[in-house]
Design an enzyme around this catalytic site. Structure first.
Site, short mmCIF file in Angstrom:
data_model
loop_
_atom_site.label_atom_id
_atom_site.label_comp_id
_atom_site.label_asym_id
_atom_site.label_seq_id
_atom_site.Cartn_x
_atom_site.Cartn_y
_atom_site.Cartn_z
N ASP A 95 0.74 -1.29 0.00
CA ASP A 95 0.20 0.04 0.11
C ASP A 95 0.84 1.37 -0.03
O ASP A 95 2.09 1.24 0.69
CB ASP A 95 -0.71 -0.16 1.38
CG ASP A 95 -2.18 0.43 1.02
OD1 ASP A 95 -2.40 1.62 0.37
OD2 ASP A 95 -3.32 -0.32 1.31
N ASP A 102 -3.01 4.68 -2.24
CA ASP A 102 -4.28 5.11 -1.26
C ASP A 102 -4.53 6.49 -1.89
O ASP A 102 -3.81 7.59 -1.99
CB ASP A 102 -3.66 5.10 0.07
CG ASP A 102 -4.64 5.53 1.16
OD1 ASP A 102 -5.59 4.68 1.02
OD2 ASP A 102 -4.90 6.58 1.85
N GLU A 159 -6.54 3.86 -6.10
CA GLU A 159 -7.66 3.81 -5.11
C GLU A 159 -8.17 5.33 -5.38
O GLU A 159 -7.56 6.21 -5.05
CB GLU A 159 -7.54 3.60 -3.51
CG GLU A 159 -8.96 3.64 -2.96
CD GLU A 159 -8.88 4.31 -1.62
OE1 GLU A 159 -9.93 4.08 -0.85
OE2 GLU A 159 -8.23 5.20 -1.50
N HIS A 182 -11.24 -3.35 3.16
CA HIS A 182 -10.96 -3.00 4.62
C HIS A 182 -11.77 -1.65 4.98
O HIS A 182 -12.03 -1.20 6.03
CB HIS A 182 -9.71 -2.83 5.08
CG HIS A 182 -8.98 -1.67 4.39
ND1 HIS A 182 -8.76 -1.88 3.13
CD2 HIS A 182 -8.77 -0.61 4.57
CE1 HIS A 182 -8.11 -0.56 2.56
NE2 HIS A 182 -8.31 0.07 3.53
N ASP A 183 -12.70 -1.15 3.88
CA ASP A 183 -13.19 0.30 4.20
C ASP A 183 -14.71 0.00 4.10
O ASP A 183 -15.46 1.11 4.22
CB ASP A 183 -12.91 1.26 3.03
CG ASP A 183 -11.47 1.74 3.34
OD1 ASP A 183 -10.90 1.78 4.30
OD2 ASP A 183 -10.93 2.19 2.18
O1 TEU Z 1 -9.76 5.33 1.74
C1 TEU Z 1 -10.27 6.34 1.35
C2 TEU Z 1 -11.69 6.59 1.21
O2 TEU Z 1 -12.02 7.69 0.90
C3 TEU Z 1 -12.66 5.81 1.73
O3 TEU Z 1 -12.75 4.56 1.37
C4 TEU Z 1 -12.67 5.87 3.26
O4 TEU Z 1 -12.26 4.70 3.98
C5 TEU Z 1 -14.14 6.31 3.61
O5 TEU Z 1 -14.73 6.07 2.83
C6 TEU Z 1 -13.99 7.80 4.04
O6 TEU Z 1 -15.32 8.12 4.48
C7 TEU Z 1 -8.41 5.10 1.92
C8 TEU Z 1 -7.99 3.94 2.95
O7 TEU Z 1 -8.37 2.66 2.18
C9 TEU Z 1 -8.58 3.91 4.15
O8 TEU Z 1 -8.35 2.92 4.87
C10 TEU Z 1 -7.97 5.26 4.82
O9 TEU Z 1 -8.56 5.45 5.96
C11 TEU Z 1 -7.91 6.43 3.71
O10 TEU Z 1 -7.63 6.13 2.82
C12 TEU Z 1 -7.06 7.29 4.56
O11 TEU Z 1 -5.74 7.13 4.21
#
Ligand code: TEU
Ligand code: CA
Length: 628
Positions: A182, A281, A339, A410-411
């Site tokens: 990542d 990310d 992402e 994971h989100d």
């Molecule tokens: O996620 C970015 C992101 O915008 C979303 O998926 C987030 O988890 C959420 O929806 C915001 O409301 C990435 C990573 O995957 C996430 O785990 C991190 O927390 C985020 O970036 C910050 O680094």
């Protein structure tokens, strides 16, 4: 080719012809749960933008259309049309995402670690995946579980040492698998050395590594994704510092060349070690609009985040990405998947097209929620929406771009829990989704637990949740609702559903013998790795079989996709076809029996998620047939 400049005298159809315009219109329609035909019908499409502006004067913020035009005109390049598919390993690979904290704990301290991952490589090989994406394992104070990096060159001690990592990489390569890391470079932890120096001494060169403003008032109205404003006040220097995520995730200033250089050498340092690429990310947030103007109110109401139009596709994003590609990735032939929340299909083409030399692939998220819904809504997801999305992307994305196929990460809460919570649907739904993921055109990304049909967790109360987003959301919901309501709301969208320990066995000792950092709350018998590997026709074995099938049949990777009866509700049928092979995939997307349309004569059954075949498609039935 460039699209013409859009002015208020342009018509809706001109706007719709620009890549950004098209994506934005689609996004808004999705948000409002409206069909695309309301915009493409001749009456609406002939309207001038200024007419629409007049018509909507009451509902829309006065600057909405100016904001829109700025955004649209910022990128007028038209995506190239289709070409032939360039074949490469990452289009053929099946990825598996590991959330290291929750995968396997080798030293029994309750937290997953690198040795734990090493101990499961044979397991991964047994399912058949051949590429692994690791969520962050760098040194971090874990305000956001590693997405807040303190030192890009160190491994978090709880996860192990650099030697452990090197061993892992070596073991992965020994098994002819790939490993991607990542890459979190939109922000660092506030405990990163750069940030510490930046606030200690405003004359230090590191001060310009971040985005500081010295105004008396808060610099703008942008909101953080984790609640509250996107700024924190540093009282020792009387300045505001930007953070789009938690108050401990400080946004880097990509305008600064030294930031770029430092990040670039860091990337090369990892590539020198031998990693095969990166998942990047929130990589589309790197470039922020000049002057950091206030976010538009109407856009904020529509999208839910104030300010996002000023950084989700900033003016320099493409420059930064091509620079990273040329200076860091290309020399190593490294793979990149971005992402990119908020980026739609047309912009995706501009950022991932072969001819554009920016990213290899990206994660789009529009299919994770049904039209009109957001993650924290509690609702039932209709798989017809997934079908519409997949058809649209498959038919329109082009051969110079390649999709990432996934349901979980994971989100997000578990995808199958959004579709049906009925226990009897669970195995069929899981395998139906697996069939779609492994037979459509694109690279599958399996998230840990998908292969055993993991579902949402029945967390009993807030004390069991760990995620900074969930905790912050809870506090903000409390302002308007009582505790139970606030908890229910958080539970619907919490990221912790997918962050609980991997269920290696029924007794839950496979992950760790210690007290795990977060508890899982699904003990349904049969839904753990051990039981499923023993059980012949389990979800696990379906994954294994489907991966094997995809690997051995090029038509399932590079073959054309032809959809049939696309308008038939609850029904999903398509063909994967090349010179040598024809596969037919026929699925029932609903919990009701459905008539088969496929003529089974001369076709050989390759896979079914039901034991006996039948002339009707049973609930969530998925079948693969082969001709020739
Ligand atoms: O996620 C970015 C992101 O915008 C979303 O998926 C987030 O988890 C959420 O929806 C915001 O409301 C990435 C990573 O995957 C996430 O785990 C991190 O927390 C985020 O970036 C910050 O680094
Ligand atoms: Ca451990």
């Amino acid at each position: 080719m460039k699209a013409p400049v859009i002015t208020k005298n342009s018509r809706i159809k001109d706007l719709y012809q620009t890549p950004m315009g098209k994506d934005l219109v689609h996004k808004v329609l999705l948000q409002m749960n409206q069909k695309r035909t309301i915009i493409t019908n001749p009456i609406v499409s002939h309207l001038k933008i200024k007419t629409v502006e007049k018509l909507l004067k009451k509902q829309f913020d006065p600057n909405f259309f100016d904001a829109l035009l700025t955004l649209v005109n910022q990128e007028r390049t038209l995506p190239s049309k289709t070409s032939t598919i360039q074949e490469t390993w990452w289009k053929e690979a099946v990825f598996y995402q590991i959330y290291p904290r929750s995968f396997c704990d080798a030293n029994q301290d309750g937290i997953g670690d690198i040795q734990g991952i090493i101990s499961k490589l044979d397991y991964l090989q047994a399912i058949g995946v051949n590429a692994v994406w690791l969520s962050p394992i760098y040194d971090s104070p874990n305000d956001d579980n590693g997405y807040d990096i303190r030192d890009y060159y160190q491994i978090l001690d709880t996860f192990g040492s650099m030697e452990d990592f090197e061993l892992l990489l070596n073991e992965v390569h020994q098994r002819e698998m790939k490993l991607i890391m990542d890459l979190v470079v939109n922000h660092t932890s506030d405990e990163h050395e750069w940030y510490k120096q930046a606030v200690e001494d405003t004359q230090s060169k590191y001060h310009d590594y971040y985005i500081f403003r010295s105004s008396k008032e808060i610099p703008n109205n942008w909101k953080s994704f984790f609640g509250g404003p996107a700024w924190r006040y540093e009282s020792t220097i009387n300045e505001w510092a930007m953070h789009l995520f938690s108050t401990k995730q400080m946004d880097l200033n990509w305008e600064n060349n030294e930031v770029q250089e430092d990040i670039m050498s860091m990337i090369r340092w990892w590539l020198d070690k031998g990693v095969d690429g990166f998942r990047m990310d929130v990589i589309n947030y790197l470039s922020k609009a000049k002057g950091l103007p206030d976010g538009n109110k109407t856009i904020s109401d529509m999208i839910g985040y104030t300010g996002i139009e000023h950084y989700f596709y900033g003016p320099k994003l493409y420059d930064y990405l091509t620079k990273i590609k040329k200076q860091a990735f290309m020399p190593y032939n490294a793979f990149s998947v971005g992402e990119m929340p908020g980026i739609g299909m047309e912009m995706g083409k501009l950022l991932t097209g072969d001819d554009r030399h920016a990213l290899d692939m990206f994660f789009s998220f529009d299919h994770l929620e049904a039209p009109g819904h957001v993650r924290f809504d509690d609702y039932v997801y209709d798989l017809n929406d997934l079908k519409d999305y997949l058809i649209d992307w498959t038919l329109n994305y082009g051969n110079h771009c390649w999709m990432a196929l996934f349901y979980n990460n994971h989100d997000n809460p578990r995808f199958i829990s959004k579709v049906s919570k009925q226990p009897e649907h669970r195995p069929y739904l899981s395998t139906l989704l697996a069939v779609i993921q492994l037979t459509l055109k694109g690279t599958p990304f399996i998230y840990q637990g998908d292969e055993i049909g993991a579902i949402n967790q029945a967390f009993p109360n807030m004390n069991e949740l760990r995620d900074v987003e969930s905790l912050n959301m809870y506090q903000s919901y409390l302002e308007t609702s009582n505790e139970q309501e606030a908890f229910n709301k958080v539970l619907a969208g919490s990221r912790d559903h997918t962050r609980v320990p991997m269920k290696w066995d029924q007794r839950n000792v496979g992950f760790s013998k210690g007290v795990s950092w977060i508890k899982g709350f699904d003990d349904t018998e049969g839904y753990d790795v051990e039981s499923q590997m023993k059980q012949e026709r389990s979800i696990w074995h379906s994954y294994q079989l489907l991966i094997e099938l995809r690997k051995n049949n090029r038509a399932l990777i590079y073959g054309d996709v032809v959809f049939y009866k696309a308008k038939k509700k609850d029904y999903f049928m398509y063909q994967r076809i090349d010179q040598d092979q024809v596969f037919w995939i026929e699925c029932n997307l609903s919990s009701q029996p459905l008539k088969r349309c496929l003529d089974l004569q001369n076709k050989k059954l390759v896979y079914s998620n039901y034991e006996q075949t039948s002339n009707v498609l049973r609930p969530y039935e998925a079948t693969i047939y082969r001709l020739r």
